[in-house]
Design an enzyme around this catalytic site. Structure first.
Site, PDB file in Angstrom:
ATOM      1  CD  GLU A 185     -11.716 -33.082   7.897  1.00  0.00           C
ATOM      2  OE1 GLU A 185     -11.672 -34.226   7.464  1.00  0.00           O
ATOM      3  OE2 GLU A 185     -12.790 -32.446   7.962  1.00  0.00           O
TER       4      GLU A 185
ATOM      5  CG  HIS B  87     -12.129 -33.716  34.732  1.00  0.00           C
ATOM      6  ND1 HIS B  87     -12.009 -33.763  36.096  1.00  0.00           N
ATOM      7  CD2 HIS B  87     -13.448 -33.831  34.458  1.00  0.00           C
ATOM      8  CE1 HIS B  87     -13.218 -33.924  36.633  1.00  0.00           C
ATOM      9  NE2 HIS B  87     -14.112 -33.958  35.660  1.00  0.00           N
TER      10      HIS B  87
ATOM     11  CG  ASN C 144      -5.814 -48.032  -4.446  1.00  0.00           C
ATOM     12  OD1 ASN C 144      -6.984 -48.351  -4.528  1.00  0.00           O
ATOM     13  ND2 ASN C 144      -5.343 -47.463  -3.365  1.00  0.00           N
ATOM     14  N   GLY C 145      -2.862 -49.167  -2.829  1.00  0.00           N
ATOM     15  CA  GLY C 145      -2.794 -50.087  -1.692  1.00  0.00           C
ATOM     16  C   GLY C 145      -1.414 -50.043  -1.069  1.00  0.00           C
TER      17      GLY C 145
ATOM     18  CD1 TRP D  14      -3.533 -38.701   0.442  1.00  0.00           C
ATOM     19  CD2 TRP D  14      -3.001 -40.665   1.363  1.00  0.00           C
ATOM     20  NE1 TRP D  14      -3.538 -38.542   1.798  1.00  0.00           N
ATOM     21  CE2 TRP D  14      -3.214 -39.733   2.394  1.00  0.00           C
ATOM     22  CE3 TRP D  14      -2.652 -41.963   1.705  1.00  0.00           C
ATOM     23  CZ2 TRP D  14      -3.090 -40.061   3.737  1.00  0.00           C
ATOM     24  CZ3 TRP D  14      -2.526 -42.301   3.045  1.00  0.00           C
ATOM     25  CH2 TRP D  14      -2.751 -41.343   4.046  1.00  0.00           C
TER      26      TRP D  14
ATOM     27  CE  LYS E 188     -15.868 -36.604   0.071  1.00  0.00           C
ATOM     28  NZ  LYS E 188     -16.118 -35.903   1.339  1.00  0.00           N
TER      29      LYS E 188
ATOM     30  CD  GLU F 182     -17.921 -33.248  11.382  1.00  0.00           C
ATOM     31  OE1 GLU F 182     -17.094 -34.105  11.702  1.00  0.00           O
ATOM     32  OE2 GLU F 182     -18.079 -32.875  10.214  1.00  0.00           O
TER      33      GLU F 182
ATOM     34  CE  LYS G 239     -15.676 -31.326   7.987  1.00  0.00           C
ATOM     35  NZ  LYS G 239     -16.174 -32.602   8.344  1.00  0.00           N
TER      36      LYS G 239
ATOM     37  NE  ARG H 127     -10.702 -44.445  -5.504  1.00  0.00           N
ATOM     38  CZ  ARG H 127     -10.569 -45.567  -4.835  1.00  0.00           C
ATOM     39  NH1 ARG H 127      -9.399 -45.959  -4.401  1.00  0.00           N
ATOM     40  NH2 ARG H 127     -11.615 -46.323  -4.595  1.00  0.00           N
TER      41      ARG H 127
ATOM     42  CB  CYS I  79      -3.384 -44.219  -5.320  1.00  0.00           C
ATOM     43  SG  CYS I  79      -2.010 -44.143  -4.169  1.00  0.00           S
TER      44      CYS I  79
HETATM   45  C1  G6P Z   1     -11.422 -39.263   5.111  1.00  0.00           C
HETATM   46  C2  G6P Z   1     -12.175 -38.009   4.721  1.00  0.00           C
HETATM   47  C3  G6P Z   1     -13.196 -37.648   5.796  1.00  0.00           C
HETATM   48  C4  G6P Z   1     -14.113 -38.838   6.057  1.00  0.00           C
HETATM   49  C5  G6P Z   1     -13.330 -40.100   6.418  1.00  0.00           C
HETATM   50  C6  G6P Z   1     -14.216 -41.336   6.438  1.00  0.00           C
HETATM   51  O1  G6P Z   1     -10.603 -38.999   6.198  1.00  0.00           O
HETATM   52  O2  G6P Z   1     -11.269 -36.941   4.521  1.00  0.00           O
HETATM   53  O3  G6P Z   1     -13.961 -36.552   5.370  1.00  0.00           O
HETATM   54  O4  G6P Z   1     -14.979 -38.526   7.099  1.00  0.00           O
HETATM   55  O5  G6P Z   1     -12.316 -40.337   5.423  1.00  0.00           O
HETATM   56  O6  G6P Z   1     -14.651 -41.601   5.139  1.00  0.00           O
HETATM   57  P1  G6P Z   1     -15.953 -42.387   4.764  1.00  0.00           P
HETATM   58  O7  G6P Z   1     -15.990 -42.341   3.263  1.00  0.00           O
HETATM   59  O8  G6P Z   1     -15.765 -43.800   5.267  1.00  0.00           O
HETATM   60  O9  G6P Z   1     -17.099 -41.718   5.395  1.00  0.00           O
END
Ligand code: G6P
Length: 607
Positions: free
Chosen positions: A486, A502, A98-99, A74, A602, A479, A483, A27, A2
Site C-alpha cells: 500500500e 507449494h 459519489n457512486g 477517487w 481510506k 497484513e 501494508k 474518500r 468521492c
Molecule cells: C480501503 C483502505 C484500507 C481498509 C479497507 C477496508 O481499502 O485503504 O485501509 O482496510 O478500505 O475499509 P474499512 O473502512 O471497511 O475497514
C-alpha cells in the site's frame, strides 16, 4: 467513491466548502472542484491532484456566491484530469456525485443522439444532462430531479445546483451516504457528519432512496416513493477541530504510536478487570443460540477477521466462515437460520461490506458490526454494535483501527466461548489478564522503532518481499504484505508458512527478503523449518520473534526484531506493530506519499 459537500448559506461559501473537502479527502484525492451560483452564473474551479491545487486556484481566482457544491474525487470512470473533475455542469445545472451510475452508457448515447455534448468521460455527467435537458424544456427543477432519479441505476449521492435558482440546493442518495446539516439560517449537505463538523452538529441521515429539496425557508425530505418524510435530527458529537500530526512526520506514524492507548481505551469497554470477566457493551445480547458465525470484511479489516476465525474456533468451537465482502454476495453463500453475520470495518461505509451486510440481513442473519465510526451506516444498521475506540484514523493504510478490531474480536471470542459453556471462570480470568497486558506489550514492541528504521534501507531496494506466518500469524503475514504494498509500492505477498513449498519457494533468491513472523510457542518449530527452507536457497530472512525464538533460530538471519514474550492470544496485536513500522520506514526511504498513497482511498464507497 468521492466526498461531496453543499452549502446554502448566508454569505460566501467557497472557503467553507474547501474546508469541508479537507475532512473528506479520506474518500479520494485524485482531483477536486467547487461550483457556486453568483450573478446569474454557475461558476466553477476545478483542479487535478490534491486539494491544495484547488485551494491555490481559488486563492488566485476567488469564487463568490452564497450557495455552492464541492467534491473530492477517487476516479472510477475517466482519468483523474481536470475535465473529469466534479462539479459537472451544463448551462443550467451543476452537480457533484459519489457512486457509480451503472446505466450511464445507454443514457449517454441517448442524450448524445438528442444533441447533448459531453465534456468528460465520467458516468456522472449524464445526470447533469438528464436534469438539464428537462430544465431547459421548462420543467420545474424539483420535478426535473425527481423524474431523472427514476432513470438512473447504480449508487449515488448527489448535490445539485441550478443557475436560475440561486436559493435551491437538491440532494439525493441511493447506496452512497448523504447527510443534511442544519445551521443558523443555513443548510448543508455532506457525505458524512465529519465534513460538516465545523458548520453544525445537527445532522439528519437520509435513508436509501431519499432526496431532499433545500430552500431558504424550508428543508423538505422525500422518500423513495416521493412521499414527504421526516428524518430525525441528531447531534453528531463529531468535533470541528481538524486532527493534526502533532510532532510526528506522518499521520500513519502517529497512529502506529497511539496504539497502546487506543487499544487500552477499547479494552476498557470490553473487560471488567475487577470481576476478571469479559463483557460486551451490549450486555443483553444472547449468544447462546448462535450456531455459526460468518465474517465479512475488506482489506485490513478482513485480516482482523481472519485472526478472529482462529480465535472463535479455538475458544468457542464455533463453525466460522469468512469471506471478502466483494465475493460474499456473489457466491450464493448458504446462511443457516440462527447465524451471526459479523462485519468488520474501520469506516462503516465500505460499499462492498455494507452491501454484504444488507444481503445477510435479507437472509435472516443477526448482524454484528465491529466499527470505528459510530455514526456510520454499518453502525446504524447493526443488531449488535461492537465499537472500536481508535479515534479518527487519517492515514489511508489502517493501523490503530486494526489492532482495536483485534482487541474487540478477542473479547468477542471469549464471550462466545462463555455463552457456549466452553470457557471456565479460570480460563476467562486468564484471557482477561492477557488482554489487559496487550497495551504494555505493544509499547515494548514500539521501542524497537529505531532498529526497524535502520533495517528499512535494506528492504527498500527489493522488488518483491515475502511474509510468512502460521496460524493467527498467517493473517499477520498477509497484513504485513498489504501494508508494504500500500505505502511503499513494493510487490509483497503473505503466505501460510507451510504453503511456501507449494509454489512461492520458486521466487526465493538473495534479492527477495522474507519476513518471518514467528512468536515462540506451539507453531514455532514448524515455521522455523519453513524459514530454513528459505535460507537453504539463499533467501534473506528477517525473523520477528521473542527472545526465546531468536535464541533458537536467529542465527543466519539478515536481521531479527525482538518482541516481548506474550501469550499467543495477544501476539497478533503485538506483532502488528513491527510489520506496520517496517512498511512505514521502507515507504519513507522510498519517498512515497505515506498518508495518501497513490490510487488508494481510506473509505471505498463504490463496489
Ligand atoms: C480501503 C483502505 C484500507 C481498509 C479497507 C477496508 O481499502 O485503504 O485501509 O482496510 O478500505 O475499509 P474499512 O473502512 O471497511 O475497514
Amino acid at each position: 467513491m468521492c466526498g461531496i459537500i453543499g452549502i446554502l448559506g448566508r454569505d460566501a461559501v467557497s472557503d467553507r466548502l474547501v474546508e469541508g473537502l479537507r475532512r473528506l479527502e479520506y474518500r479520494g484525492y485524485d482531483s477536486a472542484g467547487v461550483c457556486t451560483v453568483h450573478d446569474g452564473l454557475l461558476d466553477r474551479r476545478r483542479a487535478e491532484g490534491k486539494l491544495d491545487n484547488l485551494a491555490k486556484k481559488l486563492l488566485a481566482d476567488p469564487l463568490p456566491g452564497a450557495i455552492g457544491i464541492a467534491h473530492t474525487r477517487w476516479a472510477t470512470h475517466g482519468a483523474p484530469t481536470e475535465d473529469n473533475a466534479h462539479p459537472h455542469a451544463t448551462e443550467q445545472v451543476a452537480l457533484v456525485h459519489n457512486g457509480i451510475i451503472e446505466n450511464f452508457k445507454p443514457l449517454r448515447e441517448a442524450l448524445q443522439a438528442r444533441g447533448r455534448v459531453f465534456t468528460s468521460q465520467t458516468d456522472t455527467e449524464v445526470v447533469a444532462h438528464l436534469v438539464s435537458e428537462k430544465v431547459e424544456a421548462g420543467v420545474d427543477p424539483v420535478e426535473a430531479v425527481r423524474t431523472s432519479l427514476k432513470e438512473i441505476h447504480g449508487a449515488f449521492a448527489l448535490a445539485i445546483l441550478f443557475r436560475e435558482h440561486p436559493d435551491l440546493l437538491i440532494g439525493a442518495r441511493l447506496g452512497s451516504p448523504l447527510v443534511v446539516g442544519y445551521g443558523e439560517n443555513e443548510t448543508y449537505l455532506g457525505s458524512d457528519a465529519l465534513a460538516l463538523a465545523p458548520l453544525t452538529q445537527k445532522i439528519a441521515y437520509l435513508d436509501e432512496g431519499d432526496w431532499v429539496v433545500i430552500t431558504r425557508d424550508k428543508v423538505q425530505i422525500f422518500d423513495k416513493d416521493d412521499q414527504p418524510v421526516e428524518r430525525p435530527v441528531t447531534l453528531s458529537g463529531v468535533t470541528g477541530a481538524l486532527i493534526d500530526k502533532g510532532n510526528y512526520r506522518h499521520f500513519m506514524l502517529k497512529e502506529i504510536f497511539e496504539q497502546p492507548v487506543v487499544v487500552a481505551q477499547t479494552l476498557q469497554s470490553y473487560l471488567r478487570p475487577l470481576e476478571e470477566q469479559v463483557a460486551l457493551p451490549d450486555r443483553d445480547f444472547d449468544f447462546s443460540k448462535i450456531s455459526r458465525v460468518t465474517i465479512v470484511a475488506c482489506g485490513t479489516s478482513f485480516y482482523a477477521g481472519m485472526v478472529a476465525k482462529y480465535w472463535f474456533e479455538q475458544f468457542a468451537r464455533m463453525p466460522v466462515d469468512i469471506d471478502v465482502a466483494s465475493e460474499f454476495r456473489y457466491r450464493a453463500p448458504v446462511l443457516d437460520p440462527g447465524g451471526l453475520a459479523l462485519f468488520i470495518s474501520q469506516s462503516g461505509e465500505t460499499a462492498d461490506t455494507l452491501a454484504a451486510l444488507r444481503h445477510a440481513r435479507a437472509e435472516g442473519q443477526t448482524i454484528a458490526v465491529v466499527v470505528n465510526v459510530p455514526t456510520s451506516s454499518m453502525a446504524r444498521e447493526a443488531d449488535l454494535l461492537l465499537p472500536t475506540y481508535a479515534g479518527p484514523e487519517i492515514g489511508v493504510a489502517s493501523t490503530k483501527a486494526f489492532t482495536c478490531q483485534l482487541a474487540v474480536l478477542a473479547a468477542l471470542a471469549a464471550n462466545l466461548a462463555r455463552a457456549k459453556g466452553r470457557l471456565s471462570p479460570d480460563a476467562e480470568r486468564e484471557i482477561v489478564k492477557h488482554l489487559a497486558e496487550a497495551p504494555a506489550a505493544m509499547n515494548a514492541a514500539l521501542s524497537h522503532d529505531s532498529e526497524i528504521e535502520a533495517l528499512a534501507p535494506l528492504i527498500a531496494p527489493a522488488r518483491d518481499v515475502l511474509y510468512l506466518g502460521r496460524g493467527p500469524d498467517y493473517p499477520m503475514a498477509l497484513e504485513g504484505a498489504l501494508k508494504l504494498k500500500e505505502i511503499s509500492y513494493i510487490h509483497a505477498e503473505g503466505y501460510a508458512a507451510g504453503e511456501m513449498k507449494h509454489g512461492p519457494i520458486a521466487l526465493i533468491d538473495d534479492n527477495v527478503p522474507v519476513i518471518v513472523i514467528a512468536p515462540s510457542g506451539p507453531l514455532f518449530e514448524k515455521t522455523v523449518s519453513n524459514m530454513q527452507e528459505v535460507q537453504a536457497r539463499g533467501g534473506k530472512v528477517v525473523l520477528i520473534s521473542d527472545a526465546e525464538g531468536i535464541a533458537l533460530a536467529g542465527e543466519g538471519c539478515m536481521a531479527t526484531i525482538e518482541m516481548p514474550k506474550v501469550h499467543p492470544l495477544i501476539a497478533p496485536l503485538v506483532y502488528a506493530v513491527p510489520v506496520q513500522l517496517l512498511a512505514y520506514h521502507v515507504a519513507v526511504v522510498k519517498g512515497t506519499d505515506v498518508d495518501q498513497p497513490r490510487n488508494l482511498a481510506k473509505s471505498v464507497t463504490v463496489e
